[in-house]
Design an enzyme around this catalytic site. Structure first.
Site, PDB file in Angstrom:
ATOM      1  N   CYS A 281       2.273   1.326   1.747  1.00  0.00           N
ATOM      2  CA  CYS A 281       2.435   0.154   0.868  1.00  0.00           C
ATOM      3  C   CYS A 281       3.727   0.193   0.054  1.00  0.00           C
ATOM      4  CB  CYS A 281       1.217  -0.005  -0.034  1.00  0.00           C
ATOM      5  SG  CYS A 281       0.958   1.345  -1.220  1.00  0.00           S
ATOM      6  N   HIS A 328      -1.959   1.047  -5.097  1.00  0.00           N
ATOM      7  CA  HIS A 328      -1.552   0.103  -4.059  1.00  0.00           C
ATOM      8  C   HIS A 328      -0.566  -0.905  -4.640  1.00  0.00           C
ATOM      9  CE1 HIS A 328      -1.925  -1.653  -0.094  1.00  0.00           C
ATOM     10  NE2 HIS A 328      -2.039  -2.845  -0.632  1.00  0.00           N
ATOM     11  N   HIS A 340       1.753  -7.098   2.257  1.00  0.00           N
ATOM     12  CA  HIS A 340       1.532  -5.681   1.960  1.00  0.00           C
ATOM     13  C   HIS A 340       1.169  -4.915   3.230  1.00  0.00           C
ATOM     14  CE1 HIS A 340      -3.161  -5.689   1.588  1.00  0.00           C
ATOM     15  NE2 HIS A 340      -2.776  -6.676   2.351  1.00  0.00           N
TER      16      HIS A 340
END
Length: 366
Positions: A281, A328, A340
């Site tokens: 990510c 994240h 993402h």
């Protein structure tokens, strides 16, 4: 130009597919930040209804949450691994710098000692007799006084030289201490990387083992449950009025970052990866901004330290940090959507910006 067009085509195609599954609220990728109405509940075409679980067995929803939690733990460990990796690189470069300083310092000490020896020998040759004797033996009093002045200058130069020698020796001692400290940090980072790697592999394996036990129909249903959970979170987020006043315009750098990120749609997630074939990510977001001409920290937890902005001030290119542990990160692309790299087993994709709990929004090009 062809790359930009392909990025737009891939972004548009991915968003069309996402809208078909009704996860996002936007009809297309935009850079205006305009919010749209929530879609109908998602479904996966052809996904059969999972059979009723046996008494005492875990439901698919419980399994989904367990898998999600395992991957989140893996994501947190990945951040720790990436941080240790980036610190190791910095410290390794520092070790090289210190080694070069030590070599240069030792060479300087050798030169200073040679100069000090030469000065001492010269002083001995010229100043071995008492001042009175030198005056008597001198052919010219003025010549004696001149030599006396030069002697004083020589003595000062020798004192300065010895002072510099002492300072250089102290510098060498400090460099050696710095090197020892950096080596200790390097070793600590190596241990942390190994621990994080083990945690990552254990969590990913546990999640994969859970999923591998499912039948094909259950796996299809599991994917549908993931999408339904994202849809529910996105709908609740929109219903809260979070996107009501969001209309920020992307900067030129923000547009380039979005173009890079959306061009990666379809590439697989891989922990620790920063491209070009796969990303995690924060690898995706850091590389997107690097492509836009702005170097930002490598991990989501470090990216959290960038300048924070309110959700209402969000604009395309901003980064959305998710979960309390900042494990994240995604990039806002406009129209209530973000791009993402979700987790192992999934590809870079677009999703609702509110499909996960938002911790903060940060701006790399503040």
């Amino acid at each position: 130009m062809g790359t930009v067009k392909r990025a737009h085509r891939r972004g548009a195609s991915a968003l069309t597919l996402l809208c078909a599954m009704a996860i996002l609220t936007a009809p297309g990728l935009g850079l205006s930040g305009t919010a749209h109405a929530a879609p109908a509940a998602p479904s996966v075409p052809g996904a059969p209804t999972a059979p009723m679980p046996e008494p005492g067995a875990k439901s698919l929803e419980q399994i989904r949450k367990e898998i999600e939690d395992l991957y989140r733990q893996a994501g947190s460990a990945t951040d720790a691994y990436n941080l240790a990796e980036s610190e190791t690189k910095v410290q390794s470069e520092r070790v090289v710098q210190i080694a070069q300083l030590i070599v240069a310092g030792r060479e300087r000490i050798t030169g200073l000692k040679d100069r000090a020896g030469a000065a001492a020998r010269a002083q001995y040759r010229s100043g071995g007799l008492p001042a009175g004797a030198r005056l008597v033996l001198s052919d010219s009093p003025s010549q004696f006084l001149d030599s006396k002045a030069r002697l004083r200058q020589g003595e000062k130069a020798t004192t300065d030289l010895l002072t510099e020698l002492d300072r250089t020796q102290h510098d060498l001692q400090r460099y050696a201490k710095d090197a020892s400290t950096v080596w200790q940090k390097l070793e600590a980072n190596r241990v942390e990387r190994e621990k994080s790697k083990k945690r990552i592999e254990e969590k990913i394996k546990a999640a994969q083992d859970l999923e591998s036990k499912l039948e094909a129909e259950e796996k299809a249903r599991l994917l549908q449950l993931e999408q339904e959970a994202q849809y529910k979170a996105q709908t609740q987020w929109l219903s809260s009025g979070a996107m009501k006043d969001v209309n920020g315009k992307a900067t030129d750098a923000g547009k380039r970052a979005v173009q890079f990120a959306t061009a990666q749609i379809g590439r697989p997630y891989e922990w620790g990866a920063t491209g070009p074939g796969s990303f995690d990510c924060s690898g995706l977001t850091s590389q997107a901004w690097l492509a836009a001409g702005k170097a930002i920290p490598r991990t989501s937890q470090e990216q959290l330290r960038l300048r924070k902005v309110a959700v209402k001030d969000m604009r395309p290119g901003d980064l959305i940090i998710y979960f309390d542990d900042a494990s994240h990160v995604g990039m806002y692309v406009g129209d209530g959507a973000m791009v993402h790299a979700p987790r192992p087993g999934r590809d870079v994709t677009m999703a609702g910006a509110g499909s996960m709990p938002i911790k903060a929004v940060v701006r790399p090009d503040a």
